[in-house]
Design a protein around this motif. Structure first.
Motif, PDB file in Angstrom:
ATOM      1  N   GLU A  43      29.627 -45.405  41.559  1.00 18.45           N
ATOM      2  CA  GLU A  43      29.488 -44.328  42.532  1.00 18.45           C
ATOM      3  C   GLU A  43      30.760 -43.483  42.524  1.00 18.45           C
ATOM      4  N   THR A  44      30.753 -42.404  43.282  1.00 21.03           N
ATOM      5  CA  THR A  44      31.917 -41.508  43.257  1.00 21.03           C
ATOM      6  C   THR A  44      32.887 -41.844  44.389  1.00 21.03           C
ATOM      7  N   LEU A  45      34.138 -41.436  44.196  1.00 20.98           N
ATOM      8  CA  LEU A  45      35.138 -41.633  45.240  1.00 20.98           C
ATOM      9  C   LEU A  45      34.733 -40.874  46.504  1.00 20.98           C
ATOM     10  N   GLN A  46      34.126 -39.707  46.308  1.00 26.47           N
ATOM     11  CA  GLN A  46      33.672 -38.918  47.453  1.00 26.47           C
ATOM     12  C   GLN A  46      32.694 -39.725  48.316  1.00 26.47           C
ATOM     13  N   ASP A  47      31.731 -40.381  47.655  1.00 24.58           N
ATOM     14  CA  ASP A  47      30.775 -41.244  48.380  1.00 24.58           C
ATOM     15  C   ASP A  47      31.502 -42.308  49.195  1.00 24.58           C
ATOM     16  N   VAL A  48      32.469 -42.948  48.532  1.00 27.08           N
ATOM     17  CA  VAL A  48      33.157 -44.058  49.181  1.00 27.08           C
ATOM     18  C   VAL A  48      33.971 -43.553  50.373  1.00 27.08           C
ATOM     19  N   LEU A  49      34.690 -42.447  50.180  1.00 20.40           N
ATOM     20  CA  LEU A  49      35.528 -41.945  51.275  1.00 20.40           C
ATOM     21  C   LEU A  49      34.671 -41.483  52.456  1.00 20.40           C
ATOM     22  N   GLU A  50      33.510 -40.951  52.161  1.00 20.91           N
ATOM     23  CA  GLU A  50      32.604 -40.574  53.258  1.00 20.91           C
ATOM     24  C   GLU A  50      32.174 -41.811  54.041  1.00 20.91           C
ATOM     25  N   ASP A  51      31.898 -42.887  53.315  1.00 15.79           N
ATOM     26  CA  ASP A  51      31.528 -44.136  53.996  1.00 15.79           C
ATOM     27  C   ASP A  51      32.697 -44.711  54.796  1.00 15.79           C
ATOM     28  N   VAL A  52      33.891 -44.565  54.267  1.00 16.25           N
ATOM     29  CA  VAL A  52      35.055 -45.045  55.026  1.00 16.25           C
ATOM     30  C   VAL A  52      35.112 -44.293  56.364  1.00 16.25           C
TER      31      VAL A  52
END
Lengths: 492, 492
Positions: free
Chosen positions: A58-67
């Protein structure tokens, strides 16, 4: 991340690292907007995340949004300026940079050879800190003693209790484990009890002596003296005593000098009572000359512990432990398998910290402590401590001016112990009232405080020590406490 | 840092954080230029640093210059593509970002309430990883078991041995500690011996069974069976057995299924032998179906451990431990002081990981494992493992083609055990020859390998697993080994 896996590509690290720095800087910029104590319900996160790990990247953007949307709501913000619970756990720019560098180098420093700088910097900065605390020279690495970074105060007290246990058992035989007695006060941190459980000390030989309310919950030397004498008379073997500078409940300070002398005199020539000093929280204050007096008597101690990760701007974890006799630690904790042998270790030219701790592997934690000491310097670190103590004093004054409250024990450092007084002739109701006040205050999300029991009274603890806390936060917190108290009292 | 101390200023964190990211990215860009094994002499750093901490603050520039000129020369570069020693300790962009985020939030997650997300994310990602490893459902947090992140495999085996010890002592009485027997093979990691020392297991009851050279140093079930029977016949109490998937010396794999059955059958209805599986290194490979077979029999185990920080791209430390019966851990390791009590814990609605580990405090380590799993995905993680195994195969082939060398045990994963053959009719000289080869190779700084003893033979270990290692590094390393071997042999 698309395409071929390049798990440690320098340019990807640069690009994503910058994004993460901005994310974290923005977190601190907005930290006051979060409820300090997370308000989520148990099990909240499982509803938000998938049941299995993803097959594809997955993308870092996805992960940071989840954070942002899923993780941060479940975080209790220890770095919030409105955090006053437990004890502080400081983050700082210097500590954060040290953690980054340590994670970047990502070496595993079990033996000197696995990164000489990691072992040697740790020895040097713990000598620096020992000198800043004016610890006796016997605790320096240049003699028979030395310092080591443990993860937590729990691990610090565990390794010294093991060293002390094995030292006495080597003398009296291992079947005598059933006779070994440990002493502490009822204000000593629970980590000592856990260390005893781990080390196989018999629960009935774990002496929890009653601290003296008239001494602000410090332990009376007479109490220790009597207990040790009684146990020796019945054939038991006193072998470990823990005193505290700044207890968890109320920052009481045990009288080290008298207690240490008892430990020494009672155990006689064989000198078998190991005297440990737990200054996990208040040790930081002792870098200021006006608080160093609380450490008087530390020269009687065998080991001393302070948590740089509490109130010394060094990100968690960094618990500094010093011992006078490092060989006792090493005799308890060393192993020497063939696959770890190397010339420097075999020739005893070096320190191998694996033999000073429970785990084998260890991170490069001295970097962050070194960076804190260098980027801030001792003078500013003293000012930092004094500022928090001034803020605690201010809070204490505010409480004292309000007749509905009382200060329970005199403030020594940056913790204020207080409670809301119950309506007249209704002392039985006091504990529930303060329990309810804690709940209602923490439920606002505007601040976070914790509690304790002292002589069966439910007490509120207001611990100043977050790096971002200013006078306005103290005043604001007090206002919330007053408002919630008024609401509760109106219902009485 | 000049002026007033602002230890957690968001904009300073941003500015300095970006500088540190660039510093670390540049480190990785140039990592091949460093000697892999640090070539400094013991005590080198003390000569370069002052004797006391600075009174006044210094600049980040000063500190970074010192890192470059004084610290990095003392670092052994575990992330170098030419690092082949011990076992790998992976860093990755995802793991590094996770460490940054964890250090940024800097919470202390001892109880659920101190940051619900930290506890819940840990439960979820360990369930994810358990599923990726096809661990039996009993190890999932949704039943009576569950996973927990320990710092190291040493801590993992310690907590399960304590749980097992206390479980049996509750049944037979604590005076029976002298009768408790632990079993392992002579290839089991030394951390088990250390855990026994800590837990007070009598050294004479620590059974180190001889692994079978004809089974590539796996333990023979008959050997375990005989030892257990013999001890039971003499009134001792077998209570703990550790099997290994991928031993440290040679990645031997113990036959879990047969060994586990013996543990179960021998101990009878009371089922008192705790069966622990140490897959610290090789567990990572078991996410690939073609290696999962090595875990057959794990259904017999009580606990299973793999280190995500070794070969799974998760920065140190992150040791994943699963147990089937979490209550056994909690009964050994819990304490419940008043100052940590809170509604969610008191009502048993939540997991408090403080009761699953030795320390009280704990970092938000699940973030980095979560980020590794999401940013890479299982498919690429499998490809990552397979690539290292292919590279190890290549190295094995190169060694096999050179008649001066021999492969000592068949390669199973990414470790190759080999040695330089001595001149004919001079086997006595073989150990010194290989010891000298190790020294001369590591002294070049061009690669770093380590060694072990197998059946008294000194063996060289070449462990592939650094994230940046490519085919050219394998070929280059082999060339250095051949050249140094030629020089040594010419002197024979």
């Amino acid at each position: 991340m698309e395409g071929e896996l390049k798990p440690m590509d320098a340019e990807q690290l640069r690009e994503y690292g910058h994004k993460m720095v901005d994310f974290i800087a923005d977190y601190y910029k907005n930290i006051e907007n979060f409820p300090v104590l997370s308000q989520v319900q148990p099990g909240y996160l499982r509803k938000l995340l998938p049941e299995t790990a993803p097959t594809h990247s997955e993308t870092l953007q996805d992960v940071l949004e989840d954070v942002q949307t899923k993780i941060l709501p479940g975080v209790t913000h220890w770095q919030s300026p409105d955090y006053f619970a437990y004890f502080p756990s400081n983050s700082s720019v210097a500590g954060f940079l040290g953690e980054m560098l340590s994670a970047g180098i990502n070496m595993v420093g079990f033996s000197w050879i696995t990164s000489p700088a990691a072992t040697e910097l740790e020895m040097i900065v713990l000598d620096w800190l020992a000198k800043a605390l004016k610890l006796p020279d016997e605790f320096l690495s240049t003699g028979q003693g030395g310092g080591v970074i443990q993860g937590t105060a729990s691990e610090a007290v565990l390794v010294v209790i093991l060293a002390a246990r094995d030292k006495v058992l080597r003398r009296v035989g291992k079947d005598a484990i059933s006779k070994l007695v440990v002493y502490c006060s009822d204000q000593t941190h629970s980590s000592l009890q856990k260390a005893c459980q781990i080390g196989g000390i018999y629960p009935e030989n774990f002496r929890v002596l009653k601290a003296d309310p008239s001494r602000d919950y410090a332990l009376s030397p007479d109490t220790l003296s009597e207990a040790v004498s009684h146990d020796m008379a019945t054939g038991l073997i006193p072998f470990f005593f823990c005193a505290t500078i700044g207890t968890t409940s109320s920052t009481a300070v045990d009288p080290l000098l008298e207690l240490g002398k008892i430990a020494k005199v009672k155990s006689g020539e064989s000198n078998s009572i190991w005297f440990h000093v737990d200054a996990a929280y208040a040790g930081s204050a002792c870098i200021c000359p006006e608080y160093r007096g609380y450490m008087n008597g530390v020269e009687e101690a065998d080991s001393f512990n302070m948590n740089a990760h509490k109130w010394f701007l060094t990100n968690f974890d960094c618990s500094a432990l010093w011992v006078k006799d490092r060989s006792a630690l090493i005799q308890s904790l060393s192993t020497n398998p063939e696959y770890l042998k190397n010339k420097a270790s075999q020739e005893n030219l070096v320190v191998d910290y694996k033999d000073w701790q429970v785990p084998l592997g260890r991170r490069f934690r001295s970097l962050k402590l070194w960076m804190v000491l260098r980027l801030y310097g001792l003078e500013k670190l003293q000012a930092y401590i004094r500022n928090h103590i001034e803020l605690a004093k201010l809070f204490e004054e505010l409480v004292a001016q309000d007749k509905r409250f009382e200060i329970v024990t005199p403030r020594k450092f940056s913790l204020v112990c207080f409670r809301l007084l119950p309506p007249p002739s209704n002392e039985d109701y006091a504990n529930k009232l303060n329990h309810d006040l804690l709940d209602s205050v923490n439920s606002t999300g505007k601040l976070f405080i914790s509690h304790t029991l002292l002589s069966d009274r439910y007490i509120l603890r207001f611990a100043v020590g977050a790096p971002l806390t200013e006078e306005r936060h103290i005043v604001g917190a007090w206002k919330v406490l007053q408002d919630e108290a008024a609401t509760l009292l109106s219902k009485c």
